[in-house]
Design an enzyme around this catalytic site. Structure first.
Site, PDB file in Angstrom:
ATOM      1  CB  CYS A   1      -4.509   6.204  11.001  1.00  0.00           C
ATOM      2  SG  CYS A   1      -4.530   5.265   9.514  1.00  0.00           S
TER       3      CYS A   1
ATOM      4  CB  SER B   1      -0.883  -0.002   1.250  1.00  0.00           C
ATOM      5  OG  SER B   1      -1.627   1.187   1.296  1.00  0.00           O
TER       6      SER B   1
ATOM      7  CG  ASN C   1       2.560   1.236   8.024  1.00  0.00           C
ATOM      8  OD1 ASN C   1       3.257   1.991   7.326  1.00  0.00           O
ATOM      9  ND2 ASN C   1       1.246   1.217   7.941  1.00  0.00           N
TER      10      ASN C   1
END
Ligand SMILES: Cc1cc2nc3c(=O)[nH]c(=O)nc-3n(C[C@H](O)[C@H](O)[C@H](O)COP(=O)(O)O)c2cc1C
Length: 297
Positions: free
Chosen positions: A126, A18, A188
């Site tokens: 996030c 992503s 991530n």
């Protein structure tokens, strides 16, 4: 080469990560992207996001820092304009979803439920507005709550993508599985920073940014190894993968599939090299199925 991730069959274990592959369109100019095991979309949010001001990317030794700030056209735009084109590609489509609140995530999931996406990847890195901006993916208890709520709403196989900045990555993975994750992907980006010595200022307006690329690979590999040993769901490994050897290392550490991010910026068709490299390695080593080497460490 095919692998199964929570009921979804991938023709090979290589997934475009992503935020590094858009919606696949640009890369189709370089190679046949249907050769990929899957494509993960740019991180989507319920509403469109313009992203961060100032410098957004900067190269580091063996990697890069990014502070894109989840710029994306929003879930509705994705469903209306991007998904149809993506579905023409003969590969698995994974929608990556971010959010600033549990409500955001759930509203996004409900919209994506009624589409042709094959899987959903929940990005819990996030900032959580209700917790003063601390990411959902730092404290296991906060992650549990969001994953638990999302799972109740989600009709697609749910991959939860972990942040390496979690307080305890193994506990985080276990809590996400308890909350209902069908699969775990990690990692991530790592929180990093850079300073412009001529301006005597941080390079990024937000001061910190996300570090990715080969520089993070050994740490990501260690985390994938530890998490794979602790959970009973398929693990998708990523972080610095830029060759077939890296991919095989992640599989030996326990990953069922791998994602490739930053390396796409260095060589746009790197995923193809990795797929071909895995195939040649399997032939050379007389490996009939990747399960023969998965998690052997
Ligand atoms: C420019 C850029 C944008 C990214 N955007 C997203 C995103 O929107 N959602 C997400 O879950 N991860 C995002 N990531 C993280 C990557 O998917 C990946 O987890 C991370 O870069 C580590 O893998 P790599 O070292 O192969 O790049 C982004 C990474 C980069 C470099």
């Amino acid at each position: 080469m095919n692998v199964n991730i929570c009921g979804v069959d991938l023709k090979n274990p290589v997934i475009a990560a992503s935020g590094t592959f858009g919606f696949g369109e640009e890369y189709a100019n370089f190679y046949d992207v249907s050769k990929l095991g899957a494509i993960c979309t740019k991180g989507l949010t319920l509403n469109p996001k313009e992203g961060n001001d100032g410098v957004r990317v900067c190269e580091t030794r063996s990697g890069m820092l990014n502070s894109v700030g989840l710029q994306n056209p929003g879930v509705d735009h994705f469903i209306q304009y991007e998904l149809e084109n993506m579905k023409k590609i003969d590969t698995v489509i994974i929608a990556n979803l971010g959010g600033a609140s549990v409500e955001d995530y759930i509203n996004g999931v409900e919209k994506l439920n009624n589409t042709d996406i094959d899987m959903l990847e929940l990005n819990i890195s996030c900032p959580n507005v209700k917790s003063g901006g601390m990411a959902f993916g730092i404290k296991s208890k906060v992650a549990y709550e969001v994953v638990h709520e999302v799972k109740k709403a989600c009709k697609k196989p749910l991959i939860v993508k972990l942040s390496p900045n979690a307080e305890d990555i193994v506990d985080m993975a276990c809590k996400c599985c308890e909350a209902g994750a069908d699969s775990i992907s990690l990692v991530n980006t790592f929180k990093g920073m850079a300073i412009d010595i001529n301006k005597r200022k941080p390079v990024f307006d937000n001061i910190s940014a996300g570090l990715s690329g080969p520089a993070i690979k050994p740490i990501a590999l260690r985390m994938v190894y530890e998490v794979s040993k602790a959970v009973n769901v398929p693990v998708v490994g990523l972080g610095g993968i830029s060759s077939f050897k890296d991919a095989i290392e992640f599989i030996m550490a326990g990953a069922s599939a791998v994602q490739v991010g930053t390396a796409n910026f260095i060589k746009p068709d790197i995923c193809l090299d990795i797929i071909n490299g895995i195939e040649s390695y399997m032939k050379k080593e007389n490996i009939k199925d990747l399960s023969e080497i998965r998690g052997i460490i």
